[in-house]
Each structure stands twice: as structure tokens, then as C-alpha cells.
Design an enzyme around this catalytic site. Structure first.
Site, PDB file in Angstrom:
ATOM      1  N   CYS A   2       0.748  -1.094   0.011  1.00 37.05           N
ATOM      2  CA  CYS A   2       0.050   0.011   0.127  1.00 37.05           C
ATOM      3  C   CYS A   2       0.754   1.205   0.179  1.00 37.05           C
ATOM      4  O   CYS A   2       2.208   1.189   0.319  1.00 37.05           O
ATOM      5  CB  CYS A   2      -0.847   0.086   1.370  1.00 37.05           C
ATOM      6  SG  CYS A   2       0.055   0.252   2.839  1.00 37.05           S
ATOM      7  N   HIS A  29       5.523  -5.164   9.167  1.00 34.65           N
ATOM      8  CA  HIS A  29       5.410  -6.420   9.801  1.00 34.65           C
ATOM      9  C   HIS A  29       5.906  -7.275   8.667  1.00 34.65           C
ATOM     10  O   HIS A  29       5.196  -8.301   8.378  1.00 34.65           O
ATOM     11  CB  HIS A  29       4.033  -6.846  10.544  1.00 34.65           C
ATOM     12  CG  HIS A  29       3.782  -5.828  11.672  1.00 34.65           C
ATOM     13  ND1 HIS A  29       2.566  -5.250  11.840  1.00 34.65           N
ATOM     14  CD2 HIS A  29       4.563  -5.649  12.784  1.00 34.65           C
ATOM     15  CE1 HIS A  29       2.621  -4.354  12.771  1.00 34.65           C
ATOM     16  NE2 HIS A  29       3.562  -4.885  13.451  1.00 34.65           N
ATOM     17  N   HIS A  61       2.242   3.149  11.113  1.00 41.89           N
ATOM     18  CA  HIS A  61       1.252   2.789  12.189  1.00 41.89           C
ATOM     19  C   HIS A  61       1.093   4.047  12.908  1.00 41.89           C
ATOM     20  O   HIS A  61      -0.068   3.998  13.759  1.00 41.89           O
ATOM     21  CB  HIS A  61       1.500   1.624  13.004  1.00 41.89           C
ATOM     22  CG  HIS A  61       1.852   0.353  12.282  1.00 41.89           C
ATOM     23  ND1 HIS A  61       2.887  -0.227  11.936  1.00 41.89           N
ATOM     24  CD2 HIS A  61       1.148  -0.303  11.721  1.00 41.89           C
ATOM     25  CE1 HIS A  61       3.150  -1.337  11.412  1.00 41.89           C
ATOM     26  NE2 HIS A  61       1.763  -1.709  11.137  1.00 41.89           N
ATOM     27  N   HIS A 111      -1.566  -3.749  19.660  1.00 42.46           N
ATOM     28  CA  HIS A 111      -1.034  -3.430  18.267  1.00 42.46           C
ATOM     29  C   HIS A 111      -0.850  -1.821  18.123  1.00 42.46           C
ATOM     30  O   HIS A 111      -1.401  -1.197  18.991  1.00 42.46           O
ATOM     31  CB  HIS A 111      -2.172  -3.653  17.230  1.00 42.46           C
ATOM     32  CG  HIS A 111      -1.587  -3.792  16.068  1.00 42.46           C
ATOM     33  ND1 HIS A 111      -1.545  -2.396  15.488  1.00 42.46           N
ATOM     34  CD2 HIS A 111      -1.205  -4.502  14.982  1.00 42.46           C
ATOM     35  CE1 HIS A 111      -0.884  -2.653  14.103  1.00 42.46           C
ATOM     36  NE2 HIS A 111      -0.865  -3.738  13.791  1.00 42.46           N
ATOM     37  N   GLU A 113      -0.439   0.159  16.130  1.00 40.90           N
ATOM     38  CA  GLU A 113      -1.576   1.242  15.664  1.00 40.90           C
ATOM     39  C   GLU A 113      -2.703   1.581  16.820  1.00 40.90           C
ATOM     40  O   GLU A 113      -3.249   2.758  17.060  1.00 40.90           O
ATOM     41  CB  GLU A 113      -2.300   0.913  14.554  1.00 40.90           C
ATOM     42  CG  GLU A 113      -3.153   1.768  13.890  1.00 40.90           C
ATOM     43  CD  GLU A 113      -4.107   1.702  12.844  1.00 40.90           C
ATOM     44  OE1 GLU A 113      -3.674   1.072  11.925  1.00 40.90           O
ATOM     45  OE2 GLU A 113      -5.015   1.973  12.712  1.00 40.90           O
ATOM     46  N   THR A 148      -7.152   0.768  11.313  1.00 44.94           N
ATOM     47  CA  THR A 148      -7.323   1.126   9.735  1.00 44.94           C
ATOM     48  C   THR A 148      -7.253  -0.462   8.942  1.00 44.94           C
ATOM     49  O   THR A 148      -7.947  -0.433   7.878  1.00 44.94           O
ATOM     50  CB  THR A 148      -6.286   1.753   9.190  1.00 44.94           C
ATOM     51  OG1 THR A 148      -4.957   1.146   9.447  1.00 44.94           O
ATOM     52  CG2 THR A 148      -6.299   3.105   9.775  1.00 44.94           C
ATOM     53  N   SER A 206       1.937  -9.711  10.848  1.00 44.49           N
ATOM     54  CA  SER A 206       1.138  -8.471  10.144  1.00 44.49           C
ATOM     55  C   SER A 206      -0.415  -8.779  10.148  1.00 44.49           C
ATOM     56  O   SER A 206      -0.993  -9.837   9.921  1.00 44.49           O
ATOM     57  CB  SER A 206       1.440  -8.585   8.592  1.00 44.49           C
ATOM     58  OG  SER A 206       0.338  -8.025   7.858  1.00 44.49           O
TER      59      SER A 206
HETATM   60  S1  SF4 Z   1      -3.446   2.695   6.918  1.00 45.12           S
HETATM   61 FE1  SF4 Z   1      -2.119   1.053   6.801  1.00 45.12          FE
HETATM   62  S2  SF4 Z   1      -2.557  -0.545   5.558  1.00 45.12           S
HETATM   63 FE2  SF4 Z   1      -3.924   1.313   5.244  1.00 45.12          FE
HETATM   64  S3  SF4 Z   1      -2.798   2.663   3.538  1.00 45.12           S
HETATM   65 FE3  SF4 Z   1      -1.903   3.423   5.383  1.00 45.12          FE
HETATM   66  S4  SF4 Z   1      -0.123   2.165   6.137  1.00 45.12           S
HETATM   67 FE4  SF4 Z   1      -1.271   0.865   4.241  1.00 45.12          FE
END
Ligand code: SF4
Length: 279
Positions: A2, A29, A61, A111, A113, A148, A206
Site C-alpha cells: 500500500c 510487519h 502505524h 497492536h 496502531e 485501519t 502483520s
Molecule cells: S492505513 Fe496502513 S494499511 Fe492502510 S494505507 Fe495506510 S499504511 Fe497501508
């Protein structure tokens, strides 16, 4: 991969060229990516107190204001690679609290995030299962947001359960699941419905890779999680015609290409090689 993870790696690589850099936590990850970063001279530490370089980079994150403040208080120069979509989630949670809602985060406790999303809050709940929702204390107003990388179907189902469990409460839901996660999950569902076996590539830790494994498992009984091509086992593909291939958001393209190449060479019960579908 991503855009959030790709940009974070690019930022780390750019700063590493300018001087010593420590990444705080796992930038992604994925062991293959982390090994590549180490090879470029980037140090990875889990705790700010262990950092020996002047510059530290916060991962895609994100982190809480409290954690960022504590790190700066150590005299370190903090660079943020926080994904813009994680910032969106932070702002959503802040607004829910400012509007008088009790925050409920759908995500994995502990986690990185989720820690970033919740550490600045005076009070909040983190839920991941139906039992977690059923055990919540009643509040007049619940404000719900999600990590997310949670599957949106699951998030919506938990929000509906919350509404059913507390019919007297007002429930406001802000959809903070990111677009790349939604696209990948939808593609994985389509893929799993058409395949005899699905291979999901991604790091052992991950979250979005684990969610892809779970999602594919609902539509295809034979799902395998691998980190690299070396993890593939010929016996997984016995009596199969079509193999689906998908990957978590932090999996590098060259790892995916290597797994695909290896899959295409596997001889199964039939003399013809496997057909491979890639999402
Ligand atoms: S929130 Fe996380 S999975 Fe979604 S685009 Fe951003 S880095 Fe990638």
C-alpha cells in the site's frame, strides 16, 4: 504494497542516506523488508530509551502524542512516517471524544496502531469480538472507530451488535478502515471463491495478512499463510487445479514474484502445472 507502507520505507531510506537513523518499532510487519532496511544501516529498536542515534522514525502505524512527547523529551529528533489514513483515524477518534462520545476502538489490543489511537484517551474500550461488545458497560453515547486494517464486514457487524445490545444508547460510527484494506479484502473474497487453494503472503505479525487469511478461509477451506517462497509445501496443492495468490499490504513485490514463480513450477497429481490467479 500500500502507499502508506511504501512512503514510510522511502522516507526511512532517504533519511538513512543523510545520517544514522533508528526506526522505532517495525516499520512494516515483514521480515524481508526489515532485513533490507538493516542492510542499509538502519537500526530498529522497540524502545526509545535504547536509541543511540539522534534521529528516530515513527512507523506508518503512527503513535500517540504522549509517546511522541516522551521520545522528544529524550532529546531525540522525531521523524514521522505515519500513514495519512492513520492520521484520519486519529482525528476521527479525537472528534468523537470532543463531541461527548465514549470511544470504542474495534481493533487488536496491544497492536502498535491501536496503542497510538488510544494512549492519549482518558477512557476508552478496545473490542475485537462479539463477547467484547456484549461485555461493554452501558454508556449514553458510544463513538466507534476501527483500526485501519480491520475487515469492514466484521467492523460493521460489531457496530450493529453494539446498537442491538444497547438500544437506549446513541451509537455514532466513523468508518476508519482504509481503502487499500477494503480493496484487498474484497479482491481476496472474489479470489477465494474461485480457487481450490489460496496462498496469502505476508509477515508473521502483520495484522492485515492475518485478516486476509481469515477472510479467505470463509470462502475456501484450503488457505496457507507464507512469508516467503521457501515456506511453500508441494503437498498443499495435491488434487488442486487453481491456486489463488494474495498478499498483505506490507509484502514487497519481489517476494510475491518469487512465490508466484515457485508455485508455477509445482507439479501436482496432474502432469500440467498449477494455474495461478493473482490478486
Ligand atoms: S492505513 Fe496502513 S494499511 Fe492502510 S494505507 Fe495506510 S499504511 Fe497501508
Amino acid at each position: 504494497m500500500c502507499f502508506g507502507v511504501r512512503d514510510a520505507i522511502a522516507l526511512a531510506s532517504k533519511h538513512a542516506e543523510a545520517g544514522p537513523l533508528t526506526v522505532l518499532g517495525d516499520l512494516v510487519h515483514n521480515e524481508t523488508v526489515l532485513a533490507d532496511l538493516r542492510a542499509r544501516g538502519i537500526t530498529i529498536e522497540q524502545e526509545p530509551t535504547k536509541v543511540t542515534t539522534q534521529a528516530v522514525l515513527v512507523t506508518a502505524h503512527g503513535a500517540s502524542e504522549r509517546a511522541l512527547g516522551n521520545t522528544r523529551a529524550l532529546g531525540l529528533h522525531v521523524l514521522e512516517a505515519t500513514c495519512p489514513l492513520v492520521h484520519v483515524a486519529h482525528r476521527a477518534v479525537k472528534k468523537l471524544v470532543a463531541d461527548g462520545y465514549h470511544p470504542v476502538i474495534i481493533g487488536k489490543r496491544g497492536h502498535v496502531e491501536v496503542r497510538g489511537l488510544t494512549e492519549d484517551l482518558a477512557d476508552c474500550d478496545i473490542v475485537l469480538s462479539e463477547i467484547d461488545v456484549l461485555e461493554l458497560k452501558e454508556r449514553p453515547r458510544f463513538g466507534v472507530a476501527a483500526q485501519t486494517t480491520q475487515p469492514i464486514e466484521k467492523v460493521r457487524a460489531l457496530v450493529e451488535l453494539l446498537r442491538a445490545r444497547f438500544p437506549q444508547s446513541e451509537v455514532r460510527f466513523v468508518d476508519t478502515v482504509c481503502q487499500p484494506t477494503k480493496q484487498r479484502q474484497n479482491a481476496a473474497i472474489e479470489l477465494a471463491q474461485q480457487c481450490d487453494v489460496v496462498v496469502v503472503i505476508g509477515g508473521a505479525h502483520s495484522n492485515n495478512t492475518h485478516e486476509l487469511v481469515n477472510t479467505c478461509g470463509r470462502y475456501c477451506p484450503r488457505v496457507h499463510h507464507v512469508q516467503t517462497a521457501a515456506d511453500l509445501r508441494n503437498e498443499w496443492f495435491a488434487d488442486s487445479d487453481t491456486v489463488g495468490l494474495t498478499a498483505g499490504t506490507s509484502t514487497p513485490d519481489h517476494v510475491i514474484a518469487a512465490v508466484e514463480a515457485r508455485l508455477r513450477c509445482i507439479e501436482v497429481t496432474e502432469p500440467t502445472p498449477l494455474r495461478t490467479q493473482v490478486q
